[in-house]
Design a protein around this motif. Sequence first.
Motif, PDB file in Angstrom:
ATOM      1  N   ILE A 284       0.838  -1.209   0.000  1.00 41.04           N
ATOM      2  CA  ILE A 284       0.000   0.000   0.000  1.00 41.04           C
ATOM      3  C   ILE A 284       0.865   1.248   0.000  1.00 41.04           C
ATOM      4  O   ILE A 284       0.642   2.186  -0.776  1.00 41.04           O
ATOM      5  CB  ILE A 284      -0.940  -0.011   1.218  1.00 41.04           C
ATOM      6  CG1 ILE A 284      -1.976  -1.140   1.080  1.00 41.04           C
ATOM      7  CG2 ILE A 284      -1.650   1.335   1.377  1.00 41.04           C
ATOM      8  CD1 ILE A 284      -2.767  -1.391   2.346  1.00 41.04           C
ATOM      9  N   LEU A 288       0.955   3.755  -3.303  1.00 38.73           N
ATOM     10  CA  LEU A 288       0.476   5.143  -3.220  1.00 38.73           C
ATOM     11  C   LEU A 288       1.564   6.141  -3.608  1.00 38.73           C
ATOM     12  O   LEU A 288       1.304   7.110  -4.330  1.00 38.73           O
ATOM     13  CB  LEU A 288      -0.026   5.434  -1.803  1.00 38.73           C
ATOM     14  CG  LEU A 288      -1.375   4.827  -1.415  1.00 38.73           C
ATOM     15  CD1 LEU A 288      -1.693   5.128   0.042  1.00 38.73           C
ATOM     16  CD2 LEU A 288      -2.487   5.361  -2.315  1.00 38.73           C
ATOM     17  N   ARG A 344      -9.124   7.729   2.672  1.00 35.32           N
ATOM     18  CA  ARG A 344      -9.465   6.905   1.507  1.00 35.32           C
ATOM     19  C   ARG A 344     -10.399   7.645   0.556  1.00 35.32           C
ATOM     20  O   ARG A 344     -10.201   7.614  -0.674  1.00 35.32           O
ATOM     21  CB  ARG A 344     -10.108   5.606   1.979  1.00 35.32           C
ATOM     22  CG  ARG A 344     -10.353   4.587   0.894  1.00 35.32           C
ATOM     23  CD  ARG A 344     -10.770   3.243   1.495  1.00 35.32           C
ATOM     24  NE  ARG A 344     -11.023   2.260   0.462  1.00 35.32           N
ATOM     25  CZ  ARG A 344     -12.181   2.093  -0.151  1.00 35.32           C
ATOM     26  NH1 ARG A 344     -13.224   2.857   0.187  1.00 35.32           N
ATOM     27  NH2 ARG A 344     -12.338   1.171  -1.087  1.00 35.32           N
ATOM     28  N   ILE A 407      -0.530   8.316   5.073  1.00 38.28           N
ATOM     29  CA  ILE A 407      -0.789   6.891   5.239  1.00 38.28           C
ATOM     30  C   ILE A 407       0.513   6.119   5.416  1.00 38.28           C
ATOM     31  O   ILE A 407       0.606   5.204   6.247  1.00 38.28           O
ATOM     32  CB  ILE A 407      -1.604   6.355   4.040  1.00 38.28           C
ATOM     33  CG1 ILE A 407      -3.020   6.949   4.085  1.00 38.28           C
ATOM     34  CG2 ILE A 407      -1.656   4.825   4.044  1.00 38.28           C
ATOM     35  CD1 ILE A 407      -3.924   6.488   2.973  1.00 38.28           C
ATOM     36  N   VAL A 465      -6.543   2.317  -5.135  1.00 36.49           N
ATOM     37  CA  VAL A 465      -7.054   2.871  -3.877  1.00 36.49           C
ATOM     38  C   VAL A 465      -8.357   2.177  -3.482  1.00 36.49           C
ATOM     39  O   VAL A 465      -8.563   1.820  -2.317  1.00 36.49           O
ATOM     40  CB  VAL A 465      -7.270   4.393  -4.005  1.00 36.49           C
ATOM     41  CG1 VAL A 465      -7.965   4.936  -2.761  1.00 36.49           C
ATOM     42  CG2 VAL A 465      -5.946   5.104  -4.225  1.00 36.49           C
ATOM     43  N   VAL A 469      -6.519   0.194  -0.327  1.00 35.97           N
ATOM     44  CA  VAL A 469      -6.176   1.162   0.720  1.00 35.97           C
ATOM     45  C   VAL A 469      -7.254   1.203   1.801  1.00 35.97           C
ATOM     46  O   VAL A 469      -8.429   1.446   1.504  1.00 35.97           O
ATOM     47  CB  VAL A 469      -5.970   2.569   0.117  1.00 35.97           C
ATOM     48  CG1 VAL A 469      -5.646   3.576   1.218  1.00 35.97           C
ATOM     49  CG2 VAL A 469      -4.846   2.538  -0.915  1.00 35.97           C
TER      50      VAL A 469
END
Length: 485
Positions: A284, A288, A344, A407, A465, A469
Amino acid sequence: MSFREEAEDGNLRKPFLHTGSWYRMGSRQSSMMGSSQVIRDSSVSVLACVLIVALGPIQFGFTSGYSSPTQDAITEDLGLTVSEFSWFGSLSNVGAMVGAIASGQIAEYIGRKGSLMIGSIPNILGWLAISFAKDSSFLYLGRLLEGFGVGIFSYTVPVYIAEIAPQNLRGALGSVNQLSVTIGILLAYLLGLFVQWRILAVLGILPCLILIPGLFFIPESPRWLAKMGMTDDFESSLQVLRGFDTDISIEVNEIKRAVASSTRRTTIRMAELKQKKYYLPLTIGIGLLIFQQLSGANAVVFYSSSIFESAGITSSNVATLGIGAIQVIATAVATWLADKAGRRLLLIISSIGMTVSLLIVAASFYAKDFISEDSGIYSVLGIFSVVGVVAMIIFFSLGMGPIPWVIMSEIFPINIKGLAGSVATLFNWLSAWVVTMSANLLLTWSPGGTFTIYMILSAVAVAFVSFLVPETKGKGLEEIQRSFR
């Protein structure tokens, strides 16, 4: 007694009764504070720390924005080709890759504050090298040094902010990292309109010159102190961050339990990151930070003047300044929304908005290839392309700009934070190098084709996402990290 023993036998003491702690209001407090006055409001204390370390990402943004207003002047003064200036623009990312590799280990061994101190030095040397450059070699050297420092800042600052911030403010304060980057970019754009490129390079030293002394006035991350076994210092740091009237016993216990569970294995090797509890947050975080770059936002920031010239905008530097101002405003909105709308949701809205905006830009550039420059439609298409670029920057600033760093700083367990953070930051800067190195060449090849590539990658980010996520709003760091087990 160790943290593990305390966690397992339930002997978790109330901080105000802890012998030798800072908040006994005795001599140790006086020596550490240097004043009888203490900051009682948690948000004020934490905000003061965040504002000091935010000088690091301001430096980061100034480095990113520097190449746009100075491209024509540097190219003319030093006789650089398009390819050579592309190398200059992208070498900061090469330096940042090296800084990213080192950042996690530096921050783990000497602390978050020590890491920021080390990151400041190459930045200062880099700007001096650029300001005195007589040929491309000094430009390249300066850019590499700047990048190394920026690579350290890009990992350490969001991690430090996440580790000191209260749970209900972590999203907003974490977004200050990217807000500061946009302020740095805006400053580079603005000052670039009025000062010569060598003077602008000298001005780039200022954030680090202020950051270095400022670090002596803020506490170290309590979670890092806890990991290093500094019990008294850990509780003292947390107490001053939360306010002396605040009972921190619950948060102390949570941190001790997290440290106790993570220190059963003190050495984590790269191969062990394949375990599910590690590879999912790592995937993740890396994903990202890669999509943040492959969306093409850095290409717009680095070469915005050239993009506006291609769109037929005569006052390209002024338009670039407007982009910088819009980016600051949009990121400030994201800072306000991060703890309200959630991470998110902002990422999904941001990715969808960027995809649509880039589609508009690409279609406008493609259509201009079939229309005469004397036609009124040609001018309208130029306006559409600029509107699309502006919309893309707004949507990027609302989510994909600030949130991936937030995040990343939240999801890695404390025992792999240094290694995993270095890996994720390395991929971010590798992607940034690919984008900035190729952007000028791609725009020369086909502006429409360039933005089509960025549009497709933004569409893939929407799916990433949506499926992978998690929402981290309103959760403690230890709670988020336990969820991956």
